[in-house]
Design a protein around this motif. Structure first.
Motif, short mmCIF file in Angstrom:
data_model
loop_
_atom_site.label_atom_id
_atom_site.label_comp_id
_atom_site.label_asym_id
_atom_site.label_seq_id
_atom_site.Cartn_x
_atom_site.Cartn_y
_atom_site.Cartn_z
N ILE A 19 0.85 -1.20 0.00
CA ILE A 19 0.00 0.00 0.00
C ILE A 19 0.88 1.24 0.00
CG2 ILE A 19 -1.65 1.35 1.37
CD1 ILE A 19 -2.82 -1.44 2.23
N LEU A 20 1.91 1.23 0.81
CA LEU A 20 2.83 2.37 0.83
C LEU A 20 3.60 2.49 -0.48
CD1 LEU A 20 4.34 2.26 4.43
CD2 LEU A 20 2.72 3.92 3.48
N ASP A 21 3.95 1.34 -1.07
CA ASP A 21 4.77 1.34 -2.28
C ASP A 21 3.99 1.79 -3.51
OD1 ASP A 21 7.16 0.73 -3.82
OD2 ASP A 21 6.02 -1.01 -4.58
N HIS A 22 2.81 1.18 -3.75
CA HIS A 22 2.09 1.50 -4.99
C HIS A 22 0.59 1.77 -4.79
CE1 HIS A 22 2.63 -2.98 -4.83
NE2 HIS A 22 1.32 -2.95 -4.98
N GLY A 23 0.15 1.95 -3.53
CA GLY A 23 -1.20 2.44 -3.28
C GLY A 23 -2.29 1.40 -3.12
N TYR A 24 -1.98 0.14 -3.23
CA TYR A 24 -2.99 -0.91 -3.06
C TYR A 24 -2.30 -2.19 -2.61
CZ TYR A 24 -1.30 -2.27 -7.69
OH TYR A 24 -0.50 -2.64 -8.75
N PRO A 25 -3.05 -3.07 -1.92
CA PRO A 25 -2.45 -4.35 -1.53
C PRO A 25 -2.40 -5.29 -2.72
CG PRO A 25 -4.72 -4.25 -0.81
CD PRO A 25 -4.40 -2.92 -1.42
N GLY A 26 -1.36 -6.09 -2.79
CA GLY A 26 -1.20 -7.03 -3.89
C GLY A 26 -0.04 -6.65 -4.78
N THR A 27 0.21 -7.50 -5.76
CA THR A 27 1.38 -7.30 -6.62
C THR A 27 1.03 -6.68 -7.97
OG1 THR A 27 1.14 -9.59 -7.37
CG2 THR A 27 2.67 -9.18 -5.55
N ALA A 28 -0.26 -6.65 -8.33
CA ALA A 28 -0.64 -6.12 -9.64
C ALA A 28 -2.13 -5.77 -9.65
CB ALA A 28 -0.35 -7.14 -10.73
N LEU A 29 -2.52 -5.06 -10.67
CA LEU A 29 -3.93 -4.85 -10.96
C LEU A 29 -4.28 -5.78 -12.12
CD1 LEU A 29 -4.21 -0.97 -10.76
CD2 LEU A 29 -5.02 -2.63 -9.09
N LYS A 30 -5.41 -6.44 -12.02
CA LYS A 30 -5.80 -7.40 -13.05
C LYS A 30 -7.27 -7.19 -13.39
CE LYS A 30 -5.97 -12.36 -13.93
NZ LYS A 30 -5.64 -13.69 -13.42
N GLU A 31 -7.59 -7.35 -14.66
CA GLU A 31 -8.98 -7.22 -15.08
C GLU A 31 -9.71 -8.53 -14.83
OE1 GLU A 31 -11.65 -6.00 -18.96
OE2 GLU A 31 -9.51 -5.55 -18.95
N VAL A 32 -10.78 -8.45 -14.06
CA VAL A 32 -11.62 -9.60 -13.75
C VAL A 32 -13.06 -9.20 -14.01
CG1 VAL A 32 -12.39 -11.20 -11.95
CG2 VAL A 32 -10.00 -10.44 -11.99
N ASP A 33 -13.70 -9.89 -14.92
CA ASP A 33 -15.09 -9.60 -15.30
C ASP A 33 -15.27 -8.13 -15.69
OD1 ASP A 33 -15.84 -12.24 -14.78
OD2 ASP A 33 -16.25 -11.80 -12.66
N GLY A 34 -14.31 -7.60 -16.43
CA GLY A 34 -14.38 -6.24 -16.93
C GLY A 34 -14.07 -5.17 -15.90
N LYS A 35 -13.59 -5.58 -14.73
CA LYS A 35 -13.31 -4.62 -13.67
C LYS A 35 -11.88 -4.83 -13.18
CE LYS A 35 -15.23 -3.27 -9.21
NZ LYS A 35 -16.19 -3.61 -8.17
N MET A 36 -11.14 -3.73 -12.95
CA MET A 36 -9.78 -3.83 -12.44
C MET A 36 -9.81 -4.07 -10.94
SD MET A 36 -8.00 -3.64 -15.10
CE MET A 36 -6.32 -3.41 -14.59
#
Length: 158
Positions: A19-36
């Motif tokens: 969260i501190l590094d790139h603003g969200y938990p996790g390693t990437a943003l991924k499109e799932v059912d048309g939603k990031m």
């Protein structure tokens, strides 16, 4: 020494660091059912898993930015103190709750006994960075606010 006492603590710390590094938990943003959505390729590798928003990593990350970074050298050290902070707040809420229900001496006795209970001590020490002390605090806060609100003129039981 910067070590945690449970594996879940590393999970919450890693997400707070992200969260501190790139603003969200996790390693990437991924499109799932048309939603990031936030995605964690370190969870259930190699496919990964969706990351659900949880209070603790966000609280850890944002509270480290202020006042944490002025009190400790890094996020790891701050993460170790989170259960202590909420543990102290839970004891305070126990005092306020019982004081509201009975009297001040009863509140002090309840807070004292609660602070020495084995299950509470184990889950509110530095390094046990999991949701247990937060849950204790928010449950006691909820009961306190319910009782406090219920004794005023705004809420009437039938």
């Amino acid at each position: 020494d910067g070590q945690f006492s449970s594996i879940d603590a590393y999970w919450h710390y890693r997400h707070a660091n992200e969260i501190l590094d790139h603003g969200y938990p996790g390693t990437a943003l991924k499109e799932v059912d048309g939603k990031m959505v936030e995605w964690d390729y370190m969870h259930d590798a190699p496919e990964g898993e969706r990351v659900w928003k949880e209070f603790l990593p966000y609280f850890m990350a944002y509270s480290y930015q202020f006042p944490g970074q002025f009190l400790v050298p890094d996020l790891l050290a701050w993460a170790r103190y989170i259960p202590v902070i909420f543990g102290v707040l839970a004891v305070l809420m126990m005092f306020l709750l019982v004081k509201e229900l009975f009297w001040e001496t009863a509140g002090l006795a309840a807070a004292f006994m609660y602070s020495l209970s084995q299950q509470f001590v184990v889950r509110s020490v530095a390094g046990f960075t999991d949701t247990d002390s937060l849950i204790a605090f928010f449950i006691l806060l909820s009961f306190f606010l319910l009782i406090r609100h219920g004794t005023g003129n705004h809420f009437h039981m039938p």
